[in-house]
Design a protein around this motif. Structure first.
Motif, short mmCIF file in Angstrom:
data_model
loop_
_atom_site.label_atom_id
_atom_site.label_comp_id
_atom_site.label_asym_id
_atom_site.label_seq_id
_atom_site.Cartn_x
_atom_site.Cartn_y
_atom_site.Cartn_z
N VAL A 38 -4.20 1.59 -6.10
CA VAL A 38 -3.39 1.45 -4.96
C VAL A 38 -2.67 0.13 -5.30
N GLN A 39 -1.54 -0.01 -5.64
CA GLN A 39 -0.71 -1.09 -5.89
C GLN A 39 0.20 -1.49 -4.57
N SER A 82 5.24 -2.99 -0.33
CA SER A 82 5.16 -1.72 -1.17
C SER A 82 3.75 -1.52 -0.99
N TYR A 83 3.56 0.17 -1.14
CA TYR A 83 2.23 0.66 -0.75
C TYR A 83 2.30 1.93 -1.96
N ASN A 84 1.65 1.67 -3.00
CA ASN A 84 2.09 2.77 -4.11
C ASN A 84 0.69 3.02 -4.96
N PRO A 85 0.09 4.12 -4.32
CA PRO A 85 -0.97 4.99 -5.05
C PRO A 85 -0.56 5.31 -6.63
N THR A 102 -6.07 -2.40 -5.49
CA THR A 102 -7.25 -1.89 -5.93
C THR A 102 -7.11 -1.28 -7.31
N VAL A 103 -7.89 -1.20 -8.24
CA VAL A 103 -8.03 -0.50 -9.41
C VAL A 103 -9.41 -0.07 -9.58
#
Length: 732
Positions: free
Chosen positions: A317-318, A338-341, A285-286
């Motif tokens: 949230v990549q 990968s879960y990257n805010p 999400t962006v």
């Protein structure tokens, strides 16, 4: 503190000039009118472009390569992405491993930099929705003299639409393959009777699946633009945009096909290493906001001052499910999540003074300016990169099983790492530049320019693997070991007008990019930034009374300071590598008859690695540079049965051809060449007194199977199969 003082000084100067502009409004007479409309003519032809010189200069008089994709081309092709738009231009390819907006120009990636109305943006997916775009400029070759840190291939500058002084409104509905539903609304006009305040409001809702399994998107975007023209000498523009984007595994993470032998594995085009859980549980999400402001004050017919400002902020949230390693014996592909805010904040501004004057028989068009760019980012969360834990089940690429990821277990890892800072980034760049376009002898024009940059690139300690000592409680402290770069970037061009409609030129230019990570240098010191040097010869012509433009260009472009093996210290690198991109480009665009318009290109690019220290099986000196075909071409043509009439039919067809490309720099695998054909049918009429247009576009008409790109290592991705887009548009 120094940077803060610079910004304060810029702001003070802006305020003074702005106030003076308003006070002087009544006293200024006979000043040239500042128009709100764009700098591109109707149709497929653009005669002027600002991006190459930052001055209002005809393309025919510009001693460098620049191509423009007009709004009519975008509409006729129903272009939905910038990457698809630039395929109409010579020397431009789809780059390897696309995630952020990225372009391969003259063999070299632009990285994650794009430009919006002349100001830099970094790290953006879908920089500008195509509904908001007026035209797209492609400037080829090193452009640091005007734009600071930039890769040597060139840049793509997206120019947005502007408010108009006549009321107009339109509504468009597009439908297409894989459930595409796209609705666009656009209204513009004056906000007051004397038309000194103009507005434009646009909105888009766009959702679709994809030919790749488990890839979906659901996006919304809105834009509100204002233009204020209180006098013929002053104008100001304010732009606000908001994007809400949701996608499963965007860009290169949608499909990573392993290489077997010298070709990508023979899997179906819909194959993916992705999983349905990435959309249902962890979509990418962006939410981002863009605010832009610019103003121009004309002191008289010859001199004007312009300032531009852009602020961009994003909360992302990549999330992606990526290939980790492939075992050709078992056909098993390891994967990782990968879960990257991520948070980003960017500021970009410049101040340009332009003027025309004469010294004897010599004419001058002078540009004096400065700009400032600031970027900060924070990446948090969970990243298994390099991990051998294999918390995601491996995938048999020929008999894949999906939907077997333990959601609760993975979510627990994400929650534990919620405060973990993987990396921080902080970049600053301040540049001062001077350019003079000198006309003499009736036929000669000399461009001389130079820029001085003060650039910092504070990297961050990155803890990618879950085995890192601090994980999952890393702070990502900034590593300020990268020194400030102070660079001078020159550019020179000499142009001769053979006639009013034909010119020839030669030019020289340099560029520099970001500093290279110091992690693998033996001394621990930072490697110098990669640099570009280019020599270019070209010819341009305006034909058929200005209805058609053509250009032919020879270029010799070098990328230097590329990291390569340190021969004295195995396992470390030195910045002595070099890549040469040398070739020929041809472009044509315009209306060749009352009924036929076209845009086409051809590129020959021999891109090779000319210097490298690697030896043995890793030796690459003399090898072809990956991702760049030796030959490529494009052609799109449209036939209109009744040009300019309310009712009529239009037929269009096009082809994109790419030769074989090397998949990596060791040249051990290749992507086969291909030809893709497109077509268009459109009809316009009136319904209830309102203009209505219906249109059908087909991409990849003959359903050609081909590979779009590679990551330059071990994975590749297919191009899209046949797809259809239908459109109904009404002007209200």
């Amino acid at each position: 503190m120094a940077g803060h003082l610079k910004i304060q000084s810029i702001s003070s100067l802006v305020a003074i000039v702005f106030c003076n502009a308003l006070v002087a409004e009544e006293n200024v007479a006979a000043l040239s009118t500042i128009e709100v409309r764009g700098d591109v003519d109707n149709g497929y032809v653009a005669k002027r472009a600002n991006s190459a010189t930052k001055t209002d200069t005809p393309i025919l008089d510009t001693p460098m390569a620049i191509q423009v994709i007009t709004r009519d081309v975008l509409d006729d092709q129903q272009t939905l992405s910038i990457q698809e738009a630039v395929k109409n231009v010579s020397g431009v390819q789809t780059p390897p491993g696309v995630y952020y907006d990225n372009f391969l120009i003259r063999g070299f990636s632009t990285g994650s930099d794009t430009f919006r109305n002349g100001l830099k943006l970094n790290g953006v997916i879908g920089t500008e929705d195509m509904a908001f775009v007026d035209h797209v400029d492609v400037v080829k070759g090193p452009a640091s003299m005007l734009y600071g840190r930039i890769q040597p291939g060139g840049l793509v500058n997206i120019v947005t639409r502007k408010p108009q002084d006549e009321t107009a409104a339109s509504l468009q509905q597009q439908v297409g393959s894989w459930g595409l539903l796209r609705t666009t609304a656009d209204i513009t006009g004056p906000a007051n009777k004397d038309k000194t305040l103009l507005y434009r409001v646009m909105g888009v809702y766009d959702q679709a699946d994809n030919f790749i399994d488990y890839q979906h998107h659901k996006n919304a975007a809105g834009a509100a633009y204002l233009s204020w023209l209180p006098s013929t000498s002053f104008q100001a523009n304010l732009q606000l945009e908001y994007y809400d984007q949701k996608v499963a595994n965007p860009g290169y993470s949608a499909q990573q096909i392993p290489i077997i032998g010298n070709r990508p594995a023979d899997v179906p085009r819909h194959w993916t290493q992705n999983d349905p859980v990435m959309w249902s549980q962890w979509p990418n999400t962006v939410k981002r906001t863009t605010a832009a402001f610019d103003w121009t004050y004309a002191f008289n017919d010859s001199w004007k001052l312009t300032q531009r400002f852009l602020y961009y902020t994003a909360d992302e949230v990549q999330t992606y499910l990526l290939a980790q390693a492939f075992n050709a014996r078992t056909n098993l592909l390891n994967r990782r999540i990968s879960y990257n805010p991520v948070s980003r904040d960017e500021y970009s501004t410049n101040l340009d003074l332009t003027g025309e004057f004469r010294t004897g028989n010599v004419g001058h068009k002078l540009l004096v300016g400065m700009d400032w760019f600031s970027y900060e980012s924070v990446f948090k969360g969970y990243n298994e990169s390099g991990s051998t834990l294999n918390r995601v089940p491996p995938l048999n690429i020929f008999a894949p099983v999906y939907g077997n990821i333990d959601v609760a277990r993975m979510q627990a890892y994400f929650d534990a790492a919620a405060g973990n800072v993987l990396s921080r980034g902080k970049w600053r760049d301040t540049g001062y530049y001077v350019q003079d376009q000198i006309a003499f002898g009736g036929h000669w024009e000399l461009l001389l320019g130079g820029r001085y940059d003060i650039a910092t690139n504070d990297g961050a300690k990155v803890y990618g693997a879950v085995s890192a000592a601090c994980y999952p409680y890393c702070t990502g402290a900034l590593d300020q070991g990268v020194p400030t770069e102070r660079k001078f970037s020159p550019r020179a061009g000499l142009l001769y007008k053979l006639s009013n409609d034909v010119s020839v030129y030669g030019s020289y230019s340099e560029s520099f990019g970001n500093s290279i990570s110091s992690a693998s240098s033996f001394s621990g010191s930072s490697l110098p930034p990669q640099e570009g040097v280019q020599y270019e010869l070209g010819a341009k012509a305006s034909l058929m009374g200005g209805r058609v433009t053509t250009s032919a260009t020879l270029f010799d472009l070098y990328l230097r300071n590329r990291p390569t093996a340190d021969p004295l210290h195995p396992g470390f690198v030195v910045a002595v590598g070099e890549v040469r991109s040398r070739g020929f480009e041809f472009d044509v665009a315009g209306q060749v008859s009352n009924h036929v318009s076209l845009i086409g290109s051809y590129t020959y690019d021999h891109a090779v690695i000319t210097k490298d220290n690697a030896t043995g099986a890793s030796a690459i000196e003399g090898h072809r540079w990956f991702g760049v075909p030796l030959n490529s071409a494009s052609l799109w043509a449209k036939y209109d049965t009744a040009p300019g009439a309310t009712a009529g039919w239009a037929f269009g067809a096009g082809a994109y051809l790419n030769g074989q490309r090397q998949g990596n720099n060791t040249n051990t695998f290749q992507l086969p060449g291909y030809a893709r054909f497109d077509a268009m049918l459109a009809y316009r009429t009136r319904a209830g007194g309102k203009p209505v247009s219906l249109q059908l576009n087909v991409q990849n008409l003959f359903d050609k199977t081909y590979f779009e790109n590679t990551d330059g290592g071990v994975y590749s991705a297919y191009g899209a199969p046949r797809s259809v887009i239908g459109s109904a548009r009404i002007e209200l």
